[in-house]
Write a protein that holds these residues in place. Structure first.
Motif, PDB file in Angstrom:
ATOM      1  N   LEU A   9     -13.783  19.941  10.511  1.00 43.38           N
ATOM      2  CA  LEU A   9     -13.084  21.209  10.705  1.00 43.38           C
ATOM      3  C   LEU A   9     -12.412  21.209  12.078  1.00 43.38           C
ATOM      4  O   LEU A   9     -13.081  21.109  13.106  1.00 43.38           O
ATOM      5  CB  LEU A   9     -14.063  22.373  10.607  1.00 43.38           C
ATOM      6  N   ALA A  10     -11.076  21.290  12.069  1.00 47.06           N
ATOM      7  CA  ALA A  10     -10.324  21.242  13.316  1.00 47.06           C
ATOM      8  C   ALA A  10      -9.212  22.282  13.327  1.00 47.06           C
ATOM      9  O   ALA A  10      -8.147  22.071  13.892  1.00 47.06           O
ATOM     10  CB  ALA A  10      -9.750  19.839  13.520  1.00 47.06           C
ATOM     11  N   GLY A  11      -9.465  23.424  12.718  1.00 44.42           N
ATOM     12  CA  GLY A  11      -8.444  24.457  12.642  1.00 44.42           C
ATOM     13  C   GLY A  11      -8.648  25.596  13.614  1.00 44.42           C
ATOM     14  O   GLY A  11      -7.825  26.507  13.694  1.00 44.42           O
ATOM     15  N   VAL A  53      -9.608  19.369   8.237  1.00 48.80           N
ATOM     16  CA  VAL A  53      -9.071  20.698   7.939  1.00 48.80           C
ATOM     17  C   VAL A  53      -8.426  21.195   9.228  1.00 48.80           C
ATOM     18  O   VAL A  53      -9.095  21.254  10.264  1.00 48.80           O
ATOM     19  CB  VAL A  53     -10.175  21.655   7.463  1.00 48.80           C
ATOM     20  N   ILE A  54      -7.128  21.513   9.170  1.00 46.84           N
ATOM     21  CA  ILE A  54      -6.392  21.877  10.373  1.00 46.84           C
ATOM     22  C   ILE A  54      -5.710  23.229  10.244  1.00 46.84           C
ATOM     23  O   ILE A  54      -5.559  23.759   9.145  1.00 46.84           O
ATOM     24  CB  ILE A  54      -5.331  20.811  10.726  1.00 46.84           C
ATOM     25  N   ASN A  55      -5.280  23.743  11.362  1.00 48.11           N
ATOM     26  CA  ASN A  55      -4.392  24.893  11.381  1.00 48.11           C
ATOM     27  C   ASN A  55      -2.982  24.331  11.180  1.00 48.11           C
ATOM     28  O   ASN A  55      -2.573  23.426  11.913  1.00 48.11           O
ATOM     29  CB  ASN A  55      -4.494  25.608  12.731  1.00 48.11           C
ATOM     30  N   PRO A  56      -2.226  24.807  10.192  1.00 51.11           N
ATOM     31  CA  PRO A  56      -0.900  24.226   9.943  1.00 51.11           C
ATOM     32  C   PRO A  56       0.030  24.298  11.150  1.00 51.11           C
ATOM     33  O   PRO A  56       0.939  23.482  11.282  1.00 51.11           O
ATOM     34  CB  PRO A  56      -0.365  25.016   8.752  1.00 51.11           C
ATOM     35  N   LEU A  72      -7.839  10.656   4.897  1.00 51.79           N
ATOM     36  CA  LEU A  72      -7.224  11.395   3.796  1.00 51.79           C
ATOM     37  C   LEU A  72      -6.241  12.379   4.426  1.00 51.79           C
ATOM     38  O   LEU A  72      -6.415  12.789   5.578  1.00 51.79           O
ATOM     39  CB  LEU A  72      -8.283  12.147   2.995  1.00 51.79           C
ATOM     40  N   SER A  73      -5.227  12.787   3.694  1.00 53.49           N
ATOM     41  CA  SER A  73      -4.260  13.726   4.263  1.00 53.49           C
ATOM     42  C   SER A  73      -4.971  15.028   4.638  1.00 53.49           C
ATOM     43  O   SER A  73      -5.912  15.452   3.965  1.00 53.49           O
ATOM     44  CB  SER A  73      -3.122  13.973   3.283  1.00 53.49           C
ATOM     45  N   PRO A  74      -4.522  15.668   5.720  1.00 55.07           N
ATOM     46  CA  PRO A  74      -5.194  16.894   6.171  1.00 55.07           C
ATOM     47  C   PRO A  74      -4.946  18.042   5.201  1.00 55.07           C
ATOM     48  O   PRO A  74      -3.997  18.031   4.423  1.00 55.07           O
ATOM     49  CB  PRO A  74      -4.548  17.170   7.526  1.00 55.07           C
ATOM     50  N   ILE A  75      -5.810  19.024   5.294  1.00 56.73           N
ATOM     51  CA  ILE A  75      -5.705  20.216   4.450  1.00 56.73           C
ATOM     52  C   ILE A  75      -5.669  21.435   5.377  1.00 56.73           C
ATOM     53  O   ILE A  75      -6.298  21.427   6.440  1.00 56.73           O
ATOM     54  CB  ILE A  75      -6.880  20.290   3.438  1.00 56.73           C
ATOM     55  N   ASP A  76      -4.937  22.458   5.004  1.00 54.17           N
ATOM     56  CA  ASP A  76      -4.860  23.666   5.821  1.00 54.17           C
ATOM     57  C   ASP A  76      -6.154  24.464   5.723  1.00 54.17           C
ATOM     58  O   ASP A  76      -6.728  24.614   4.639  1.00 54.17           O
ATOM     59  CB  ASP A  76      -3.697  24.559   5.372  1.00 54.17           C
TER      60      ASP A  76
END
Length: 177
Positions: A9-11, A53-56, A72-76
């Motif tokens: 988790l990096a959002g 998981v990122i903040n867009p 894997l590609s990041p997810i919002d």
């Protein structure tokens, strides 16, 4: 097959630090904080894939921090941590891992032995979290004035990563949505 996935988790915004740059992207010893934890998961032989998981709004910071890493590609993420975890878990449905480790991307130092211990613990339970006994003195306060001391006995601080059987934690998040 991806039997164990690390979901990082990096959002978060890191508002308590009062810094313009979220703390997961700040430099620590020549690398962004986030990169330290991602490299630990990628290097671990029992972690099959890593998703962040990122903040867009931070896509450019994420791209810089993860350049060259196999992820894997990041997810919002969502508005709150629980929403971000759910988004991340839902993004893994097509992979359907057996286990997922959920980690806070602002925690850069992960020991390989802890990852092993967490994965091993899932043979006896559907979820486990590492904890440390509280050693600091805790106070209660009202309107900024100390009113008492909290007994530390029996208090533990939760840590990350936290490990779960994927299907069980996904169902728990779907039920509590």
């Amino acid at each position: 097959m991806h039997s164990t996935v690390a979901l990082v988790l990096a959002g978060g915004r890191g508002k308590r630090m009062k810094n313009i740059t979220p703390k997961q992207y700040l430099d620590l010893g020549g690398k962004p904080v986030l990169r330290w934890c991602l490299e630990a998961f990628i290097a671990h032989p029992r972690i099959d894939a890593v998703r962040v998981v990122i903040n867009p709004d931070d896509q450019h910071l994420y791209n810089q921090a993860t350049d060259g890493l196999k992820l894997l590609s990041p997810i919002d993420g969502g508005a709150h941590r629980q929403n971000s975890v759910k988004n991340g878990l839902e993004s893994l449905v097509s992979i359907s891992p057996e286990r997922v480790l959920i980690h806070d991307g602002t925690r850069p130092f992960i020991e390989a032995q802890l990852i092993d211990d967490l994965i091993d613990s899932l043979s006896d339970s559907s979820g486990t979290i590492p904890t440390l006994p509280i050693v600091n003195t805790l106070k209660t306060a009202v309107d900024g004035e100390v009113t008492g001391t909290v007994a530390r006995e029996g208090l533990w601080a939760a840590q990350t990563p936290q490990a779960f059987l994927y299907r069980d934690i996904l169902v728990a998040h779907r039920v509590n949505a």
